[in-house]
Design an enzyme around this catalytic site. Structure first.
Site, PDB file in Angstrom:
ATOM      1  N   HIS A  20      -7.061   6.365  -3.915  1.00  0.00           N
ATOM      2  CA  HIS A  20      -8.017   5.877  -2.916  1.00  0.00           C
ATOM      3  C   HIS A  20      -9.438   5.884  -3.507  1.00  0.00           C
ATOM      4  CE1 HIS A  20      -4.924   7.543   0.138  1.00  0.00           C
ATOM      5  NE2 HIS A  20      -4.812   6.236   0.155  1.00  0.00           N
ATOM      6  N   LYS A  44      -0.122  11.374  17.045  1.00  0.00           N
ATOM      7  CA  LYS A  44       0.621  11.514  15.781  1.00  0.00           C
ATOM      8  C   LYS A  44       0.096  12.726  15.044  1.00  0.00           C
ATOM      9  CE  LYS A  44       1.551   6.693  14.581  1.00  0.00           C
ATOM     10  NZ  LYS A  44       1.047   5.669  13.678  1.00  0.00           N
ATOM     11  N   ARG A  93      -0.247  -1.411  -4.374  1.00  0.00           N
ATOM     12  CA  ARG A  93       0.436  -0.790  -5.512  1.00  0.00           C
ATOM     13  C   ARG A  93       1.652  -1.578  -5.959  1.00  0.00           C
ATOM     14  NH1 ARG A  93       0.850   4.781  -2.436  1.00  0.00           N
ATOM     15  NH2 ARG A  93       0.891   3.171  -0.833  1.00  0.00           N
ATOM     16  N   SER A 131       0.123   9.455  -0.809  1.00  0.00           N
ATOM     17  CA  SER A 131      -0.159  10.591   0.076  1.00  0.00           C
ATOM     18  C   SER A 131       1.140  11.275   0.481  1.00  0.00           C
ATOM     19  CB  SER A 131      -0.908  10.112   1.322  1.00  0.00           C
ATOM     20  OG  SER A 131      -2.129   9.528   0.963  1.00  0.00           O
TER      21      SER A 131
HETATM   22  P1  ADP Z   1      -2.215   3.628   5.786  1.00  0.00           P
HETATM   23  O1  ADP Z   1      -1.567   4.687   6.592  1.00  0.00           O
HETATM   24  O2  ADP Z   1      -3.186   2.795   6.569  1.00  0.00           O
HETATM   25  O3  ADP Z   1      -1.314   2.801   4.911  1.00  0.00           O
HETATM   26  P2  ADP Z   1      -3.043   5.164   3.454  1.00  0.00           P
HETATM   27  O4  ADP Z   1      -3.979   6.310   3.553  1.00  0.00           O
HETATM   28  O5  ADP Z   1      -1.630   5.483   3.078  1.00  0.00           O
HETATM   29  O6  ADP Z   1      -3.189   4.433   4.840  1.00  0.00           O
HETATM   30  O7  ADP Z   1      -3.584   4.085   2.426  1.00  0.00           O
HETATM   31  C1  ADP Z   1      -4.802   3.405   2.614  1.00  0.00           C
HETATM   32  C2  ADP Z   1      -4.857   2.203   1.675  1.00  0.00           C
HETATM   33  O8  ADP Z   1      -4.870   2.664   0.322  1.00  0.00           O
HETATM   34  C3  ADP Z   1      -3.666   1.263   1.777  1.00  0.00           C
HETATM   35  O9  ADP Z   1      -4.123  -0.053   1.582  1.00  0.00           O
HETATM   36  C4  ADP Z   1      -2.777   1.689   0.624  1.00  0.00           C
HETATM   37  O10 ADP Z   1      -1.967   0.633   0.177  1.00  0.00           O
HETATM   38  C5  ADP Z   1      -3.829   2.052  -0.400  1.00  0.00           C
HETATM   39  N1  ADP Z   1      -3.354   3.014  -1.414  1.00  0.00           N
HETATM   40  C6  ADP Z   1      -2.671   4.148  -1.219  1.00  0.00           C
HETATM   41  N2  ADP Z   1      -2.424   4.789  -2.374  1.00  0.00           N
HETATM   42  C7  ADP Z   1      -2.979   4.015  -3.361  1.00  0.00           C
HETATM   43  C8  ADP Z   1      -3.051   4.098  -4.804  1.00  0.00           C
HETATM   44  N3  ADP Z   1      -2.495   5.121  -5.460  1.00  0.00           N
HETATM   45  N4  ADP Z   1      -3.682   3.106  -5.459  1.00  0.00           N
HETATM   46  C9  ADP Z   1      -4.227   2.065  -4.788  1.00  0.00           C
HETATM   47  N5  ADP Z   1      -4.181   1.916  -3.450  1.00  0.00           N
HETATM   48  C10 ADP Z   1      -3.581   2.871  -2.733  1.00  0.00           C
END
Ligand code: ADP
Length: 152
Positions: A20, A44, A93, A131
């Site tokens: 992120h 949630k 990703r 995550s």
């Molecule tokens: P959500 O629950 O909205 O998907 P996340 O916190 O999982 O939120 O992810 C937020 C954004 O960051 C999403 O667009 C996700 O695809 C992107 N993302 C998550 N991990 C990575 C990573 N390792 N590299 C690039 N983008 C990522």
């Protein structure tokens, strides 16, 4: 609307990862300001408390005044209007991310026709970071420090 190009980076960020952080850093080359918006739905349950994550993410960007961190509990498209953000940033990703993000971006454009979603492809060194996996590692007392850009 001001002349500043503001982009909203919405997500659960449970937890916020180095993947992120990489997206935010790269977005700062395209936009004047990036607002990291942590979605919070009290129905949630989260693994990391939302207020705790806000503090941690702020600490990761403390030297960067163009980054702010907020919590929200409403439609992302509405939040974008309120924060004067004409852009949404999302990271991609793999094809699974693409399928999901494609649908969300269509809905967001329907809800707010002024909103443009900008996708940044993950840097290869962060492509494996998720995550979900970090939560699993932490749950079983594994060291997650290599994956997060702040101290827990
Ligand atoms: P959500 O629950 O909205 O998907 P996340 O916190 O999982 O939120 O992810 C937020 C954004 O960051 C999403 O667009 C996700 O695809 C992107 N993302 C998550 N991990 C990575 C990573 N390792 N590299 C690039 N983008 C990522």
């Amino acid at each position: 609307m001001s002349d500043k190009k503001t982009a909203l980076f919405p997500g659960s960020f449970d937890p916020f990862t180095k993947g992120h952080q990489d997206i935010v850093r790269r977005a700062l080359k395209l936009f004047d300001e990036v607002v990291i918006a942590i979605g919070y739905n009290s129905a949630k349950s989260r693994y990391f408390e939302v207020e705790y994550m806000v503090e941690r993410v702020k600490s990761a960007f403390r030297s960067n005044e163009n980054v702010s961190v907020i919590v929200y509990n409403e439609l992302t498209a509405d939040l974008a209007k309120k924060t004067d953000a004409a852009f949404l940033i999302r990271g991609l990703r793999n094809t699974t991310d693409f399928e999901y993000e494609n649908s969300i971006s269509q809905v967001n454009r329907y809800l707010n026709s002024e909103l443009e979603t900008v996708f940044l492809i993950t840097s290869p060194e962060y492509a494996h970071i998720s995550s979900t996996i970090i939560r699993e590692v932490h749950k079983y007392d594994g060291d997650i420090s290599p994956f997060i850009p702040y101290e827990l």
